[in-house]
Design a protein around this motif. Structure first.
Motif, PDB file in Angstrom:
ATOM      1  N   PRO A   1       5.568  -0.641  -2.225  1.00 24.10           N
ATOM      2  CA  PRO A   1       4.649  -0.172  -1.177  1.00 24.10           C
ATOM      3  C   PRO A   1       5.234   0.996  -0.372  1.00 24.10           C
ATOM      4  O   PRO A   1       4.499   1.891   0.041  1.00 24.10           O
ATOM      5  CB  PRO A   1       4.454  -1.408  -0.298  1.00 24.10           C
ATOM      6  N   ASP A   2       6.547   1.008  -0.185  1.00 21.43           N
ATOM      7  CA  ASP A   2       7.176   2.091   0.571  1.00 21.43           C
ATOM      8  C   ASP A   2       7.326   3.380  -0.226  1.00 21.43           C
ATOM      9  O   ASP A   2       7.314   4.472   0.345  1.00 21.43           O
ATOM     10  CB  ASP A   2       8.553   1.648   1.079  1.00 21.43           C
TER      11      ASP A   2
ATOM     12  N   VAL B   1       5.259   4.520  -2.582  1.00 26.15           N
ATOM     13  CA  VAL B   1       3.978   5.103  -2.998  1.00 26.15           C
ATOM     14  C   VAL B   1       3.812   6.507  -2.416  1.00 26.15           C
ATOM     15  O   VAL B   1       3.343   7.416  -3.097  1.00 26.15           O
ATOM     16  CB  VAL B   1       2.798   4.195  -2.591  1.00 26.15           C
ATOM     17  N   LYS B   2       4.236   6.687  -1.181  1.00 23.07           N
ATOM     18  CA  LYS B   2       4.062   7.975  -0.509  1.00 23.07           C
ATOM     19  C   LYS B   2       4.816   9.110  -1.200  1.00 23.07           C
ATOM     20  O   LYS B   2       4.526  10.283  -0.991  1.00 23.07           O
ATOM     21  CB  LYS B   2       4.473   7.872   0.952  1.00 23.07           C
TER      22      LYS B   2
ATOM     23  N   GLU C   1      -3.492  12.617  -1.911  1.00 21.97           N
ATOM     24  CA  GLU C   1      -3.735  11.596  -0.880  1.00 21.97           C
ATOM     25  C   GLU C   1      -4.663  10.498  -1.410  1.00 21.97           C
ATOM     26  O   GLU C   1      -4.478   9.322  -1.115  1.00 21.97           O
ATOM     27  CB  GLU C   1      -4.287  12.222   0.403  1.00 21.97           C
TER      28      GLU C   1
ATOM     29  N   ILE D   1      -2.618   8.314  -3.711  1.00 18.75           N
ATOM     30  CA  ILE D   1      -1.793   7.405  -2.900  1.00 18.75           C
ATOM     31  C   ILE D   1      -2.622   6.214  -2.436  1.00 18.75           C
ATOM     32  O   ILE D   1      -2.151   5.071  -2.476  1.00 18.75           O
ATOM     33  CB  ILE D   1      -1.156   8.166  -1.712  1.00 18.75           C
ATOM     34  N   LYS D   2      -3.859   6.448  -2.033  1.00 20.98           N
ATOM     35  CA  LYS D   2      -4.729   5.356  -1.579  1.00 20.98           C
ATOM     36  C   LYS D   2      -4.979   4.339  -2.697  1.00 20.98           C
ATOM     37  O   LYS D   2      -5.053   3.139  -2.445  1.00 20.98           O
ATOM     38  CB  LYS D   2      -6.060   5.905  -1.055  1.00 20.98           C
TER      39      LYS D   2
ATOM     40  N   ASP E   1      -1.807   2.310  -2.854  1.00 22.68           N
ATOM     41  CA  ASP E   1      -1.737   1.454  -1.661  1.00 22.68           C
ATOM     42  C   ASP E   1      -2.666   0.250  -1.840  1.00 22.68           C
ATOM     43  O   ASP E   1      -2.289  -0.886  -1.554  1.00 22.68           O
ATOM     44  CB  ASP E   1      -2.152   2.232  -0.410  1.00 22.68           C
ATOM     45  N   HIS E   2      -3.873   0.500  -2.328  1.00 24.60           N
ATOM     46  CA  HIS E   2      -4.850  -0.568  -2.557  1.00 24.60           C
ATOM     47  C   HIS E   2      -4.329  -1.567  -3.598  1.00 24.60           C
ATOM     48  O   HIS E   2      -4.514  -2.775  -3.457  1.00 24.60           O
ATOM     49  CB  HIS E   2      -6.178   0.038  -3.002  1.00 24.60           C
TER      50      HIS E   2
ATOM     51  N   PHE F   1      -1.269  -2.456  -4.126  1.00 25.98           N
ATOM     52  CA  PHE F   1      -0.292  -3.344  -3.509  1.00 25.98           C
ATOM     53  C   PHE F   1      -0.936  -4.329  -2.534  1.00 25.98           C
ATOM     54  O   PHE F   1      -0.423  -5.426  -2.335  1.00 25.98           O
ATOM     55  CB  PHE F   1       0.816  -2.545  -2.806  1.00 25.98           C
ATOM     56  N   VAL F   2      -2.073  -3.962  -1.958  1.00 29.06           N
ATOM     57  CA  VAL F   2      -2.768  -4.865  -1.034  1.00 29.06           C
ATOM     58  C   VAL F   2      -3.525  -5.953  -1.795  1.00 29.06           C
ATOM     59  O   VAL F   2      -3.572  -7.101  -1.365  1.00 29.06           O
ATOM     60  CB  VAL F   2      -3.743  -4.060  -0.137  1.00 29.06           C
TER      61      VAL F   2
END
Length: 146
Positions: free
Chosen positions: A22-23, A25-26, A49, A52-53, A56-57, A59-60
């Motif tokens: 998660p860290d 990803v950016k 961007e 990246i979303k 991020d999704h 990992f959520v």
């Protein structure tokens, strides 16, 4: 004295995917051009961007997702990579086999990333509620060889 071996942009990208968190990803901004295109069976986006979303999704919504990289072929500024994506969903383990077609710019940044995998076979037919209808539908299109 030996000179350290410089990793190719593809090697660097695949090392990032293999250790994605998660860290981290950016850090996609280090591998993807700002207006890169990404497409898979569920998403079609443009821009780092937006890419990246998507991660991020991931990992959520999934548990312990990880990519295992297998084969890779590089020709000019294009690459084809096979991989396994493993993750958990509501306590159950899933595995998706797939491949990616990558195109790089002159600086070695990804400008186009297209993932190929069979959503029906690799995911939908394994899910509890929709799995049975998807398996039935796939059987209707199977060629019977006997």
């Amino acid at each position: 004295m030996t000179t350290p071996i410089q990793q190719s942009p593809l090697d660097q990208l695949l090392a990032w995917y293999s250790s994605l968190t998660p860290d981290s990803v950016k850090l996609a901004v280090d591998f993807y051009q700002s207006d890169a295109r990404f497409k898979d069976p569920f998403n079609e986006v443009q821009g780092v961007e937006a890419i990246i979303k998507i991660f991020d999704h991931m990992f959520v919504t999934t548990e312990s997702p990880r990519f295992i990289i297998h084969e890779r072929v590089m020709q000019g500024r294009q690459a084809f990579v096979t991989w396994t994506f493993e993750f958990g969903l509501k306590g159950k383990h899933y595995t998706v086999l797939g491949a990616s077609h990558l195109k790089f710019d002159a600086e070695g940044l990804v400008i186009e990333h297209r993932d190929y995998w069979d959503a029906a076979e690799e995911l939908f037919q394994k899910l509890p509620i929709i799995g049975a209808p998807v398996r039935w539908l796939r059987r209707q299109f199977e060629v019977k060889l006997s």
